[in-house]
Design a protein around this motif. Structure first.
Motif, PDB file in Angstrom:
ATOM      1  N   UNK A 164       0.834  -1.192   0.000  1.00 17.24           N
ATOM      2  CA  UNK A 164       0.000   0.000   0.000  1.00 17.24           C
ATOM      3  C   UNK A 164       0.861   1.230   0.000  1.00 17.24           C
ATOM      4  N   UNK A 165       0.223   2.397  -0.049  1.00 21.51           N
ATOM      5  CA  UNK A 165       0.995   3.636  -0.078  1.00 21.51           C
ATOM      6  C   UNK A 165       1.719   3.825   1.251  1.00 21.51           C
ATOM      7  N   UNK A 166       3.003   4.166   1.183  1.00 21.98           N
ATOM      8  CA  UNK A 166       3.787   4.411   2.385  1.00 21.98           C
ATOM      9  C   UNK A 166       4.782   5.523   2.084  1.00 21.98           C
ATOM     10  N   UNK A 167       5.118   6.286   3.121  1.00 19.92           N
ATOM     11  CA  UNK A 167       6.124   7.332   2.949  1.00 19.92           C
ATOM     12  C   UNK A 167       7.142   7.222   4.072  1.00 19.92           C
ATOM     13  N   UNK A 168       8.407   7.333   3.707  1.00 25.86           N
ATOM     14  CA  UNK A 168       9.470   7.360   4.700  1.00 25.86           C
ATOM     15  C   UNK A 168       9.850   8.818   4.912  1.00 25.86           C
ATOM     16  N   UNK A 175      10.592  13.528   2.388  1.00 24.27           N
ATOM     17  CA  UNK A 175       9.490  12.571   2.300  1.00 24.27           C
ATOM     18  C   UNK A 175       9.715  11.707   1.070  1.00 24.27           C
ATOM     19  N   UNK A 176       9.982  10.441   1.302  1.00 23.13           N
ATOM     20  CA  UNK A 176      10.210   9.528   0.192  1.00 23.13           C
ATOM     21  C   UNK A 176       8.956   8.702  -0.032  1.00 23.13           C
ATOM     22  N   UNK A 177       8.406   8.826  -1.240  1.00 22.12           N
ATOM     23  CA  UNK A 177       7.120   8.213  -1.545  1.00 22.12           C
ATOM     24  C   UNK A 177       7.309   6.775  -2.032  1.00 22.12           C
ATOM     25  N   UNK A 178       6.583   5.861  -1.423  1.00 18.45           N
ATOM     26  CA  UNK A 178       6.560   4.458  -1.856  1.00 18.45           C
ATOM     27  C   UNK A 178       5.122   4.092  -2.160  1.00 18.45           C
ATOM     28  N   UNK A 211      10.515   8.187  10.357  1.00 19.96           N
ATOM     29  CA  UNK A 211       9.246   7.520  10.619  1.00 19.96           C
ATOM     30  C   UNK A 211       8.678   7.002   9.317  1.00 19.96           C
ATOM     31  N   UNK A 212       7.923   5.914   9.450  1.00 16.58           N
ATOM     32  CA  UNK A 212       7.233   5.347   8.299  1.00 16.58           C
ATOM     33  C   UNK A 212       5.766   5.721   8.422  1.00 16.58           C
ATOM     34  N   UNK A 213       5.262   6.460   7.424  1.00 17.00           N
ATOM     35  CA  UNK A 213       3.872   6.902   7.467  1.00 17.00           C
ATOM     36  C   UNK A 213       3.065   6.054   6.495  1.00 17.00           C
ATOM     37  N   UNK A 214       2.050   5.348   7.027  1.00 12.36           N
ATOM     38  CA  UNK A 214       1.156   4.561   6.173  1.00 12.36           C
ATOM     39  C   UNK A 214      -0.266   5.087   6.388  1.00 12.36           C
ATOM     40  N   UNK A 215      -1.226   4.479   5.723  1.00 15.20           N
ATOM     41  CA  UNK A 215      -2.605   4.978   5.789  1.00 15.20           C
ATOM     42  C   UNK A 215      -3.053   5.117   7.246  1.00 15.20           C
ATOM     43  N   UNK A 216      -2.753   4.113   8.041  1.00 14.49           N
ATOM     44  CA  UNK A 216      -3.304   4.132   9.388  1.00 14.49           C
ATOM     45  C   UNK A 216      -2.332   4.512  10.484  1.00 14.49           C
TER      46      UNK A 216
END
Lengths: 106, 235
Positions: free
Chosen positions: B16-20, B72-75, B30-35
């Protein structure tokens, strides 16, 4: 598998094998620059590398810093551009500027 | 970066979409995901809004926060292309799409067309689109393209496409074919503004004639829509 995925998987593998590893990531670019934001280079303590942050122009300087960071553990933000003496020396001839974040994998 | 976080990132980025997010001064991450927001870098609501924007734009970037610059690195999940119709244009288009980074799935229930000999290195299914499409679960990182001109095959795929969040829906066919298609979809109960999501005649108007040229015009249009280029507009 994307390019970044491949580089990070390899870096994780090196680290599991007990090698010192540093990661370099292009975080900002101005003007023309050879590799886009997010491009990565992983370096191990023997200077082996996978990936690229500039298409060859500044890799030498980045690897040198990466080896330092593997020893010290302290991350650094590097900047290269044509106005920069060091960049001129290492040959960023494309006329752009890049910021590269280098960190140790711990 | 901690290896545990790196390994979480590799999994999260695939599913799923994740950002480092990395503080460029301290290296805290930090790893930012949907939830969730896991890691040692604290991010305020405004910062998180900027992270979401970067994910939406599919563009890694440095943002300014109260405590300094954060990269912000977009994955995002991999781009996908679902092609319906194992025709000539598909043979030219699929390698182009793969080069551009898409995972391609080809659907054609006609077993004479959809063979591995004609499409090596391609995920291929001979199921009918009404079965194949729900299984593929198209999302906002998916482009869907129908190429058969045959309503029996194209229409169920287009109906599934219009019910999905696919960022691109295209259908090959002349203006006349497309007008008839719009009529059938109206009768099937789709609203005009929903039907208008379908790009038909498909592709950017570059005067394409051969299958390879048509493939280029379609891939260019998919790219223009993905990157929100002015060329994507059909006003």
């Amino acid at each position: 598998m994307s390019n970044s995925e491949q580089i990070l998987s390899t870096a994780a593998e090196w680290h599991r094998d007990g090698r010192g590893v540093a990661l370099a990531t292009v975080v900002t670019t101005w003007g023309s620059s050879p590799r886009p934001v997010g491009s990565k280079l992983a370096v191990d303590d023997q200077g082996r590398m996978i990936g690229s942050v500039s298409g060859g122009c500044v890799e030498g300087a980045v690897v040198e810093t990466a080896l330092d960071i593997i020893r010290t553990g302290k991350p650094q933000l590097l900047e290269f551009g044509v106005s920069d003496e060091q960049a001129w020396d290492v040959g960023l001839a494309c006329g752009g500027r890049v910021q590269i974040f280098v960190e140790k994998l711990s | 970066m901690k290896r545990a976080l790196l390994e979480r990132l590799l999994i999260a980025g695939r599913t799923g979409a994740a950002a480092l997010a990395t503080d460029l001064a301290s290296g805290a991450q930090s790893l930012v995901t949907a939830g969730a927001n896991e890691g040692e870098l604290a991010l305020g609501l405004q910062d998180l809004a900027q992270v979401r924007k970067a994910l939406d734009d599919d563009q890694s970037r440095t943002i300014e926060t109260a405590t300094g610059p954060v990269f912000v690195e977009v994955w995002n999940p991999r781009l996908r292309l679902i092609v319906v119709g194992a025709v000539h244009i598909a043979q030219a288009l699929i390698p182009l799409a793969q080069l551009a980074g898409y995972d391609v799935t080809l659907i054609d229930p006609r077993t004479a067309f959809g063979t591995l000999a004609r499409f090596p290195d391609t995920a291929l299914t001979n199921d009918w689109p009404n079965e194949a499409m729900p299984a593929l679960k198209p999302d906002r990182r998916t482009a869907i393209l129908t190429l058969t001109h045959d309503p029996k095959i194209d229409d169920p795929a287009l109906e599934a496409a219009l019910r999905s969040d696919a960022f691109y829906v295209g259908a090959l066919g002349s203006r006349r074919t497309h007008a008839k298609r719009i009529e059938r979809l109206r009768e099937a109960g789709f609203e005009p503004d929903v039907i208008a999501r379908i790009r038909g005649p498909v592709g950017l108007a570059i005067g394409a004639q051969t299958p390879a040229e048509i493939a280029i015009s379609i891939m260019a249009e998919i790219t223009a829509v993905l990157r929100r280029s002015l060329l994507a507009s059909r006003a």
